[in-house]
Design a protein around this motif. Structure first.
Motif, PDB file in Angstrom:
ATOM      1  N   ASN A  36       0.797  -1.162  -0.039  1.00 52.10           N
ATOM      2  CA  ASN A  36       0.175   0.246  -0.073  1.00 52.10           C
ATOM      3  C   ASN A  36       0.924   1.101   0.026  1.00 52.10           C
ATOM      4  N   VAL A  37       1.863   1.246  -0.711  1.00 48.58           N
ATOM      5  CA  VAL A  37       2.669   2.523  -0.819  1.00 48.58           C
ATOM      6  C   VAL A  37       1.991   3.506  -1.773  1.00 48.58           C
ATOM      7  N   SER A  38       2.402   4.734  -1.648  1.00 49.20           N
ATOM      8  CA  SER A  38       1.800   5.804  -2.670  1.00 49.20           C
ATOM      9  C   SER A  38       2.848   5.884  -3.967  1.00 49.20           C
ATOM     10  N   SER A  51      10.978   4.727  -3.436  1.00 47.21           N
ATOM     11  CA  SER A  51      12.000   4.596  -2.439  1.00 47.21           C
ATOM     12  C   SER A  51      12.146   2.946  -2.212  1.00 47.21           C
ATOM     13  N   TYR A  52      11.276   2.308  -2.778  1.00 45.33           N
ATOM     14  CA  TYR A  52      10.803   0.823  -2.782  1.00 45.33           C
ATOM     15  C   TYR A  52      11.782   0.243  -3.900  1.00 45.33           C
ATOM     16  N   VAL A  53      12.263   0.791  -4.824  1.00 40.23           N
ATOM     17  CA  VAL A  53      12.944   0.526  -6.144  1.00 40.23           C
ATOM     18  C   VAL A  53      14.246   0.346  -5.823  1.00 40.23           C
ATOM     19  N   PHE A  54      14.978  -0.980  -5.812  1.00 35.44           N
ATOM     20  CA  PHE A  54      16.472  -0.943  -5.816  1.00 35.44           C
ATOM     21  C   PHE A  54      17.179  -0.696  -6.686  1.00 35.44           C
ATOM     22  N   GLY A  55      16.776  -1.212  -7.999  1.00 32.61           N
ATOM     23  CA  GLY A  55      17.330  -0.824  -9.514  1.00 32.61           C
ATOM     24  C   GLY A  55      16.789  -1.453 -10.389  1.00 32.61           C
ATOM     25  N   VAL A  56      17.385  -1.069 -11.566  1.00 32.17           N
ATOM     26  CA  VAL A  56      16.505  -1.959 -12.978  1.00 32.17           C
ATOM     27  C   VAL A  56      17.796  -2.787 -13.516  1.00 32.17           C
ATOM     28  N   THR A  69       3.873   4.371 -10.573  1.00 30.54           N
ATOM     29  CA  THR A  69       2.487   4.062 -10.670  1.00 30.54           C
ATOM     30  C   THR A  69       2.242   2.556 -10.552  1.00 30.54           C
ATOM     31  N   VAL A  70       3.371   1.760 -11.431  1.00 31.91           N
ATOM     32  CA  VAL A  70       3.006   0.375 -11.300  1.00 31.91           C
ATOM     33  C   VAL A  70       3.327  -0.361 -10.021  1.00 31.91           C
ATOM     34  N   VAL A  71       4.481   0.344  -9.433  1.00 36.41           N
ATOM     35  CA  VAL A  71       4.869  -0.235  -7.853  1.00 36.41           C
ATOM     36  C   VAL A  71       3.769   0.218  -7.030  1.00 36.41           C
ATOM     37  N   SER A  72       3.215   1.290  -6.984  1.00 37.46           N
ATOM     38  CA  SER A  72       2.104   1.787  -6.248  1.00 37.46           C
ATOM     39  C   SER A  72       0.702   0.736  -6.320  1.00 37.46           C
ATOM     40  N   TYR A  73       0.615   0.674  -7.703  1.00 38.31           N
ATOM     41  CA  TYR A  73      -0.708  -0.055  -7.957  1.00 38.31           C
ATOM     42  C   TYR A  73      -0.517  -1.399  -7.554  1.00 38.31           C
ATOM     43  N   SER A 125       1.176  -2.831  -5.000  1.00 41.36           N
ATOM     44  CA  SER A 125       1.409  -2.683  -3.718  1.00 41.36           C
ATOM     45  C   SER A 125       0.084  -2.874  -3.041  1.00 41.36           C
ATOM     46  N   ARG A 126      -0.989  -2.347  -3.581  1.00 48.59           N
ATOM     47  CA  ARG A 126      -2.462  -2.546  -3.140  1.00 48.59           C
ATOM     48  C   ARG A 126      -2.808  -3.893  -3.049  1.00 48.59           C
ATOM     49  N   TYR A 127      -2.311  -4.918  -3.794  1.00 49.58           N
ATOM     50  CA  TYR A 127      -2.750  -6.252  -4.059  1.00 49.58           C
ATOM     51  C   TYR A 127      -2.073  -7.301  -3.572  1.00 49.58           C
ATOM     52  N   VAL A 128      -0.816  -7.031  -3.967  1.00 47.36           N
ATOM     53  CA  VAL A 128       0.292  -8.086  -3.435  1.00 47.36           C
ATOM     54  C   VAL A 128       1.357  -7.405  -2.918  1.00 47.36           C
ATOM     55  N   THR A 129       1.804  -7.941  -1.667  1.00 47.20           N
ATOM     56  CA  THR A 129       2.938  -7.598  -0.877  1.00 47.20           C
ATOM     57  C   THR A 129       4.423  -7.865  -1.636  1.00 47.20           C
ATOM     58  N   LEU A 130       4.968  -6.647  -1.878  1.00 50.14           N
ATOM     59  CA  LEU A 130       6.127  -6.952  -2.575  1.00 50.14           C
ATOM     60  C   LEU A 130       7.244  -6.810  -1.496  1.00 50.14           C
ATOM     61  N   GLU A 131       8.065  -7.964  -1.828  1.00 49.56           N
ATOM     62  CA  GLU A 131       9.457  -8.171  -0.900  1.00 49.56           C
ATOM     63  C   GLU A 131      10.700  -7.944  -1.923  1.00 49.56           C
ATOM     64  N   ALA A 132      11.841  -7.583  -0.941  1.00 52.81           N
ATOM     65  CA  ALA A 132      13.099  -7.249  -1.556  1.00 52.81           C
ATOM     66  C   ALA A 132      13.605  -8.668  -2.588  1.00 52.81           C
ATOM     67  N   GLY A 133      14.099  -8.133  -3.879  1.00 54.33           N
ATOM     68  CA  GLY A 133      14.290  -9.120  -4.591  1.00 54.33           C
ATOM     69  C   GLY A 133      13.291  -9.664  -5.702  1.00 54.33           C
ATOM     70  N   ASP A 134      12.031  -9.338  -5.467  1.00 59.43           N
ATOM     71  CA  ASP A 134      10.830  -9.486  -6.468  1.00 59.43           C
ATOM     72  C   ASP A 134      11.061  -8.648  -7.970  1.00 59.43           C
ATOM     73  N   VAL A 135      10.680  -8.874  -8.823  1.00 58.43           N
ATOM     74  CA  VAL A 135      10.972  -8.208 -10.071  1.00 58.43           C
ATOM     75  C   VAL A 135       9.712  -8.002 -10.696  1.00 58.43           C
ATOM     76  N   ILE A 136       9.581  -6.629 -11.523  1.00 59.03           N
ATOM     77  CA  ILE A 136       8.493  -6.488 -12.277  1.00 59.03           C
ATOM     78  C   ILE A 136       8.928  -6.196 -13.911  1.00 59.03           C
ATOM     79  N   PHE A 137       8.403  -7.090 -14.817  1.00 50.38           N
ATOM     80  CA  PHE A 137       8.530  -6.655 -16.223  1.00 50.38           C
ATOM     81  C   PHE A 137       7.786  -5.642 -16.494  1.00 50.38           C
ATOM     82  N   THR A 138       8.251  -4.311 -17.089  1.00 58.16           N
ATOM     83  CA  THR A 138       7.218  -3.274 -17.141  1.00 58.16           C
ATOM     84  C   THR A 138       6.613  -3.107 -18.589  1.00 58.16           C
TER      85      THR A 138
END
Length: 280
Positions: free
Chosen positions: A147-149, A155-160, A228-232, A234-247
């Motif tokens: 539930n991050v804004s 601030s929750y993104v480590f890198g790409v 926008t993607v990370v915030s959206y 995180s409303r439904y799925v708890t993201l943890e360190a090391g998880d990845v998102i193909f954009t």
């Protein structure tokens, strides 16, 4: 002599792929995950053609050990081992065709078992007839996010890093879900490095099929940007360190076959290169 020449060519390709043959901007750090002589998976910081070994979890303040190894002497692994692999579909207008843009990010899941490293083979199942490349920027989450804004999301993104969302188009149409089409083993090449310190909201992404440029667009053209993607999500799925998102992938795609080489290059990160082979 011939063997030495071949070895030099291979090493050169590896160095070029991770971008060490060009100057690295100030403030940018490249992290790799690697294996030396059958040892454990280890994280390190890539500087030139040298890896400075790190001790501990990449996402929990790892410490330098003081040891270093040459890039040419190790096997690169996927740059992290994600617990979740999530992807955004239809996130560039050039990939929509006649379809209207969605009101919110369209999400689907791949599987951690689909992830392979730079240089590993994409294995095409014998019954797959319409396999496409999808070059993408991949976001690596750095800490627990729920539930991050939008304003706080970065601030929750480590890198790409770089990804290839390999997709079997016939299976996408035939199956109840995109289980086979997107999550088949080896359908998630990723790497070769995770980069921090880049403006990932405006990087040039290009995909090449056997050397021919087949996709080219900047990440500023994403319909839903990283925050926008990370915030959206995180409303439904708890993201943890090391998880990845193909954009998402830009433009149009086309099939590739066994023997073809797919390269995805992103400005400031490097080149992800994988060859396709036919499975048994």
């Amino acid at each position: 002599m011939a063997r030495a020449l071949r070895f030099g060519v291979v090493v050169g390709l590896v160095l070029a792929a991770v971008g060490v043959l060009s100057a690295q901007p100030a403030g940018v750090t490249k992290y790799v995950r690697y294996q030396s002589a059958g040892g454990p998976a280890t994280f390190g910081i890539l500087e030139g053609d040298t890896i400075r070994e790190l001790k501990g979890d990449l996402f929990a303040s790892p410490a330098p050990t003081g040891r270093s190894v040459k890039l040419a002497d190790v096997k690169l692994l996927p740059p992290c081992a994600p617990g979740k692999v999530i992807a955004v579909g239809l996130n560039y207008k050039t990939h929509l065709g006649e379809r209207p843009a969605a009101e919110y990010p369209g999400l689907f899941a791949k599987y951690p078992s689909s992830i392979i490293a730079h240089g590993e083979s994409i294995v095409i199942p014998p019954d797959a007839k319409n396999v496409h490349y999808e070059g993408e920027m991949v976001v690596v989450i750095g800490k627990h996010a729920k539930n991050v804004s939008v304003s706080a999301a970065k601030s929750y993104v480590f890198g790409v890093t770089i990804g290839n969302d390999v997709s079997e188009r016939d299976w996408q149409k035939q199956d109840l879900q995109w289980f086979r089409a997107k999550a088949t083993d080896t359908f998630g090449p990723m790497g070769p490095v995770i980069v921090t310190g880049l403006n990932y909201d405006d990087l040039l992404l290009q995909t090449r099929l056997n050397g021919e440029v087949v996709q080219s667009q900047r990440t500023k053209d994403l319909i839903f940007d990283v925050a926008t993607v990370v915030s959206y999500l995180s409303r439904y799925v708890t993201l943890e360190a090391g998880d990845v998102i193909f954009t998402g992938t830009p433009g149009t795609t086309r099939p590739f076959k066994a023997g073809d080489t797919i390269e995805v290059e992103i400005e400031g990160i490097g080149v992800l290169r994988n060859k396709a082979v036919l499975g048994k």
